[in-house]
Design an enzyme around this catalytic site. Structure first.
Site, mmCIF file in Angstrom:
data_model
loop_
_atom_site.group_PDB
_atom_site.id
_atom_site.type_symbol
_atom_site.label_atom_id
_atom_site.label_comp_id
_atom_site.label_asym_id
_atom_site.label_seq_id
_atom_site.Cartn_x
_atom_site.Cartn_y
_atom_site.Cartn_z
ATOM 1 N N GLU A 184 -44.143 -76.633 45.624
ATOM 2 C CA GLU A 184 -43.018 -76.173 45.126
ATOM 3 C C GLU A 184 -42.171 -75.262 46.004
ATOM 4 O O GLU A 184 -42.588 -75.084 47.007
ATOM 5 C CB GLU A 184 -43.677 -75.284 43.805
ATOM 6 C CG GLU A 184 -43.951 -73.613 44.615
ATOM 7 C CD GLU A 184 -45.197 -73.637 45.462
ATOM 8 O OE1 GLU A 184 -46.019 -74.612 45.316
ATOM 9 O OE2 GLU A 184 -45.500 -72.798 46.069
ATOM 10 N N LYS A 193 -39.940 -71.182 59.073
ATOM 11 C CA LYS A 193 -40.914 -71.972 58.231
ATOM 12 C C LYS A 193 -41.317 -73.172 58.717
ATOM 13 O O LYS A 193 -42.406 -73.664 58.674
ATOM 14 C CB LYS A 193 -40.215 -72.351 56.962
ATOM 15 C CG LYS A 193 -40.213 -71.009 56.045
ATOM 16 C CD LYS A 193 -39.814 -71.244 54.479
ATOM 17 C CE LYS A 193 -40.095 -70.139 53.343
ATOM 18 N NZ LYS A 193 -38.619 -69.209 53.763
ATOM 19 N N SER A 229 -35.965 -64.031 61.197
ATOM 20 C CA SER A 229 -36.603 -65.020 60.604
ATOM 21 C C SER A 229 -35.596 -66.240 60.333
ATOM 22 O O SER A 229 -36.055 -67.255 60.360
ATOM 23 C CB SER A 229 -37.278 -64.500 59.328
ATOM 24 O OG SER A 229 -36.451 -63.947 58.305
HETATM 25 C C1 LIG Z 1 -38.830 -67.973 53.125
HETATM 26 C C2 LIG Z 1 -38.179 -66.788 54.138
HETATM 27 C C3 LIG Z 1 -38.575 -65.544 54.193
HETATM 28 C C4 LIG Z 1 -39.763 -65.314 53.584
HETATM 29 O O1 LIG Z 1 -41.078 -65.775 53.641
HETATM 30 P P1 LIG Z 1 -42.141 -65.096 54.510
HETATM 31 O O2 LIG Z 1 -43.417 -65.795 54.217
HETATM 32 O O3 LIG Z 1 -42.420 -63.574 53.927
HETATM 33 O O4 LIG Z 1 -41.697 -64.837 55.965
HETATM 34 C C5 LIG Z 1 -38.153 -64.653 55.221
HETATM 35 N N1 LIG Z 1 -36.948 -65.100 55.943
HETATM 36 C C6 LIG Z 1 -36.242 -66.263 55.861
HETATM 37 C C7 LIG Z 1 -35.336 -66.857 56.588
HETATM 38 C C8 LIG Z 1 -37.007 -67.268 55.079
HETATM 39 O O5 LIG Z 1 -36.443 -68.420 54.844
#
Ligand SMILES: *Cc1c(COP(=O)(O)O)cnc(C)c1O
Length: 403
Positions: free
Chosen positions: A120, A98, A385
């Site tokens: 938010e 993020k 992610s």
């Molecule tokens: C917020 C989050 C997501 C989901 O958000 P996307 O916008 O779909 O990428 C996925 N993985 C992690 C670790 C997150 O914090």
């Protein structure tokens, strides 16, 4: 594979923010004026050397990029053949992808002369990433969060406060994400001139789906070059989990014109009935939510449907318009992974590789594990992610330590 209009990234979205029929901006005129100003500023500033060199410096020296691509040999052997590679976004500063877009959003806010960023947050991940960027740039930060979520996500609330953000508790309605959106938007509209509403994924009205994709595209660019260096070519498959879709678009954006299979992994939660999952592309229909046209889950009244999965970061009843488009032309394939499979991947990656993934990312890993079994001679590049620190208490208290 579907033929793609090239060059894809510069053609999509169009000037109004459309990916085919998806996207656009369905918002009152006063907000449209603000969004147009943001779109204009983005086109202007993002092409300047000042913007690009500052972002480049942040990526390297503050975020710790490039993050590695790691060949998960043990996991691949365990699954039975297909070779799994992980793009380690969990090693990004703050532990998830993020920050790639919040740093750029707040840089843009600063260049636009804004004094404050506002948003938010649901589980608190976007709030923490935005508060981090605001601290770095010296801007004020206001995060609206439902009282139910505040009670559930205490560590993230503490982080935001330590980072200097104001956390505004939202006590009406169900006191969760939807009310937090309404509350944050209300506060934004009181003074849109001096504030930037910083959206946390590739969703919302134009230009956010395009901007956030562009800011996340560093993930795909790096991963493509890193994979080529390791393996001498393209991966056969790329895989990412989809909530709003930002980490997935970051990875996918580098491979859209290539002969690579692309899988968007949605959370199936506890099952296929309405309210048991958040698989918006798989089970949704066309509709407008939060200012953009996409595919969404609806209830009997046509309102946004209730969603659930074990990973709160994936619980969104719609999806970024670019995902809706790429899926509609069959360039990407939406697939689903349930809570049980995601949990299994969470434990397995921890045991086999010494990497504890976020529950969101565990959905992508789980699908890669399936693909590795089905396609023993292929390579699979997965976007990891985020890291699992935020999920440790919940997982171990609810499900124990795995087998
Ligand atoms: C917020 C989050 C997501 C989901 O958000 P996307 O916008 O779909 O990428 C996925 N993985 C992690 C670790 C997150 O914090």
């Amino acid at each position: 594979m579907t033929e793609i209009q090239k060059p894809y990234l510069s053609r999509f979205p169009d000037a109004e923010g459309y990916f085919g029929k998806f996207g656009g901006s369905f918002i009152p005129p006063e907000i449209k004026t603000q969004m147009d100003a943001i779109a204009e500023a983005y086109e202007k500033f993002s092409r300047t050397h000042a913007f690009q060199s500052e972002l480049q410096r942040i990526r390297v020296h503050y975020q710790g990029r490039p993050t590695p691509v790691y060949h998960a040999q043990n996991l691949s052997d365990y699954c039975g053949g297909g070779q799994i590679f992980l793009k380690r976004e969990d090693l990004n500063h703050t532990g998830a992808h993020k920050l790639n877009h919040t740093m750029a959003e707040v840089l843009l806010a600063k260049m636009m002369g804004k004094k404050k960023v506002i948003a938010e947050t649901g589980a608190g991940q976007h709030g923490v990433a935005l508060a981090t960027a605001a601290a770095y740039f010296g801007l004020a930060c206001e995060i609206h969060m439902g009282e139910v979520d505040i009670a559930k996500e205490k560590p993230n609330v503490i982080r935001m406060k330590l980072l200097g953000a104001t956390v505004v508790p939202v006590g009406f309605g169900a006191k969760t994400l939807k009310e937090a959106v309404d509350s944050a938007f209300g506060a934004y509209l009181q003074d849109p001139e001096s504030q930037l509403f910083a959206i946390g994924s590739v969703v919302g009205p134009h230009p956010f789906p395009k901007m956030v994709r562009d800011f996340q595209s560093i993930v795909g660019k790096e991963a493509k070059a890193q994979f080529a260096e390791m393996m001498g070519g393209l991966p056969d498959n790329v895989v990412a989990c989809v909530g709003g879709g930002s980490n997935a678009m970051g990875l996918f954006s580098a491979f859209i014109e290539d002969p690579v299979a692309i899988y968007a992994v949605e959370p199936l939660g506890r099952g296929t009935q309405a309210g048991e999952h958040a698989a918006s592309i798989t089970y949704g229909e066309e509709g407008v939510l939060h200012g953009f046209n996409s595919i969404m889950l609806k209830d009997a009244q046509g309102e946004p449907g209730a969603v659930y999965s074990i990973a709160s970061g994936l619980d969104y009843p719609s999806v970024g318009p670019e995902h809706a488009y790429l899926s509609s032309i069959k360039r990407t394939q939406a697939v689903t992974i349930g809570d049980d499979e995601a949990l299994d991947a969470f434990y397995t990656l921890s045991r086999k590789e010494g990497i504890i993934p976020a529950l969101e990312s565990a959905h992508a890993v789980a699908y890669a594990m399936k693909l590795a079994k089905e396609k023993p001679y292929e390579t699979i590049l997965v976007n990891l992610s985020g890291r699992g620190d935020k999920d440790l208490d919940f997982v171990t208290e609810t499900y124990g330590f795995g087998n």
